[in-house]
Design a protein around this motif. Structure first.
Motif, mmCIF file in Angstrom:
data_model
loop_
_atom_site.group_PDB
_atom_site.id
_atom_site.type_symbol
_atom_site.label_atom_id
_atom_site.label_comp_id
_atom_site.label_asym_id
_atom_site.label_seq_id
_atom_site.Cartn_x
_atom_site.Cartn_y
_atom_site.Cartn_z
ATOM 1 N N VAL A 5 0.864 -1.180 0.000
ATOM 2 C CA VAL A 5 0.000 0.000 0.000
ATOM 3 C C VAL A 5 0.897 1.226 0.000
ATOM 4 O O VAL A 5 1.742 1.386 0.895
ATOM 5 N N ASN A 7 1.161 5.316 0.114
ATOM 6 C CA ASN A 7 0.632 6.666 0.313
ATOM 7 C C ASN A 7 1.452 7.589 -0.587
ATOM 8 O O ASN A 7 2.636 7.814 -0.329
ATOM 9 N N ILE A 18 -3.709 4.945 7.146
ATOM 10 C CA ILE A 18 -3.978 4.040 6.026
ATOM 11 C C ILE A 18 -3.606 2.608 6.396
ATOM 12 O O ILE A 18 -4.357 1.656 6.128
ATOM 13 N N SER A 34 2.812 -1.006 4.246
ATOM 14 C CA SER A 34 2.356 0.347 3.910
ATOM 15 C C SER A 34 3.545 1.294 3.934
ATOM 16 O O SER A 34 4.287 1.340 4.924
ATOM 17 N N ALA A 75 -3.028 4.635 -2.378
ATOM 18 C CA ALA A 75 -3.895 5.155 -1.328
ATOM 19 C C ALA A 75 -4.073 6.661 -1.430
ATOM 20 O O ALA A 75 -3.732 7.425 -0.533
ATOM 21 N N ILE A 96 -7.850 3.426 -4.917
ATOM 22 C CA ILE A 96 -8.890 3.354 -3.888
ATOM 23 C C ILE A 96 -10.206 3.982 -4.326
ATOM 24 O O ILE A 96 -11.267 3.611 -3.823
ATOM 25 N N ALA A 181 -8.097 9.198 1.537
ATOM 26 C CA ALA A 181 -7.469 8.129 2.324
ATOM 27 C C ALA A 181 -7.301 8.534 3.781
ATOM 28 O O ALA A 181 -7.279 7.676 4.668
ATOM 29 N N ALA A 184 -9.820 7.223 6.398
ATOM 30 C CA ALA A 184 -9.962 5.779 6.507
ATOM 31 C C ALA A 184 -10.316 5.312 7.915
ATOM 32 O O ALA A 184 -10.973 4.273 8.088
ATOM 33 N N VAL A 202 -9.612 2.507 1.108
ATOM 34 C CA VAL A 202 -8.433 1.700 1.462
ATOM 35 C C VAL A 202 -8.854 0.271 1.759
ATOM 36 O O VAL A 202 -8.288 -0.692 1.219
#
Length: 247
Positions: A5, A7, A18, A34, A75, A96, A181, A184, A202
């Protein structure tokens, strides 16, 4: 299963939000990594920010794929760099916004995206059209800066709630899609408060990425998402040449 994932902004606290959302819904056997982009804007609010977020995003996806990620998630609700990432990567890449709209369509005929800044509303309306949801999905903006969602002294969350209330009354929305995001962590709370489905992109993207990997499906590599043509890139972007990024 290994999921990445990304960002695509550079705010690590948002990445933590996230990551928590992804961890809540992943299968027990799924490992989610992430990461925060290493370059670009602290938040993505409009077309200008989006352009400069793409290079850092692509670097993280390329790195993640080399390290064994089986799918990647972008994200940012603008689906920043999604087409470029799909062309570059050999693993499935999920945005997303697209994931959230597809999920909302399973559970409601009419739904509303509630996003942050007014300047983000029109780009999201374009995505709604692209994803075939025109006529089912409205877009509203609470007109709050993205990073204000993390400030306990701001009234950002109250303004978000007011816009959700307006969507339910005026749009006759049957479900709400959170258009950032950074929201979330609010989906469960808002679902209980308003008594309607509230979709976090997400979480939706994690489940759809898991499904693609389980099905053995990845992005088509002919036509629009064919691998980039090998050529030289110059100046500050020389390291983004396909020979280097794609290998």
């Amino acid at each position: 299963m290994d999921l990445l994932v990304v960002n695509p902004n550079t705010t690590k606290s948002m990445t933590a939000t996230i990551a928590d959302a992804a961890d809540r819904v992943r299968n027990p056997s799924t490992r989610v990594t992430s990461v925060t982009s290493s370059m670009g804007p602290v938040s993505i609010e409009g077309y200008y920010d989006e352009v400069f977020a793409v290079p850092g995003l692509l670097l993280e996806i390329a790195k993640g794929e080399r390290q064994g990620a089986q799918a990647a998630i972008i994200a940012c609700f603008d689906d920043t760099g999604l087409d470029a990432a799909r062309a570059m990567a050999n693993i499935p890449v999920v945005g997303i916004c697209e994931a959230a709209l597809a999920t909302a369509a399973f559970i409601a005929q009419r739904f509303t995206i509630v996003t942050t800044m007014e300047r983000s509303r029109l780009p999201l309306e374009h995505l709604v059209q692209r994803y075939g949801m025109t006529g089912r999905c409205n877009v509203r903006a609470a007109d709050i800066p993205v990073l204000s969602l993390e400030d306990p002294q701001s009234n950002a969350r109250d303004r978000l709630r007011n816009e959700i209330d307006a969507a339910l009354r005026e749009d006759r929305a049957e479900a709400i899609v959170l258009g950032c995001a950074g929201m979330a962590d609010l989906s469960i709370e808002l679902r209980k408060e308003f008594g309607v489905p509230v979709v976090d992109g997400v979480a939706a993207a994690v489940k759809q990425a898991e499904a693609l990997v389980a099905l053995g499906l990845s992005t088509a590599k002919r036509g629009a998402y064919a691998s980039p043509v090998r050529k030289t890139y110059s100046g500050a972007l020389r390291d983004f040449a396909p020979d280097i990024m794609v290998g």
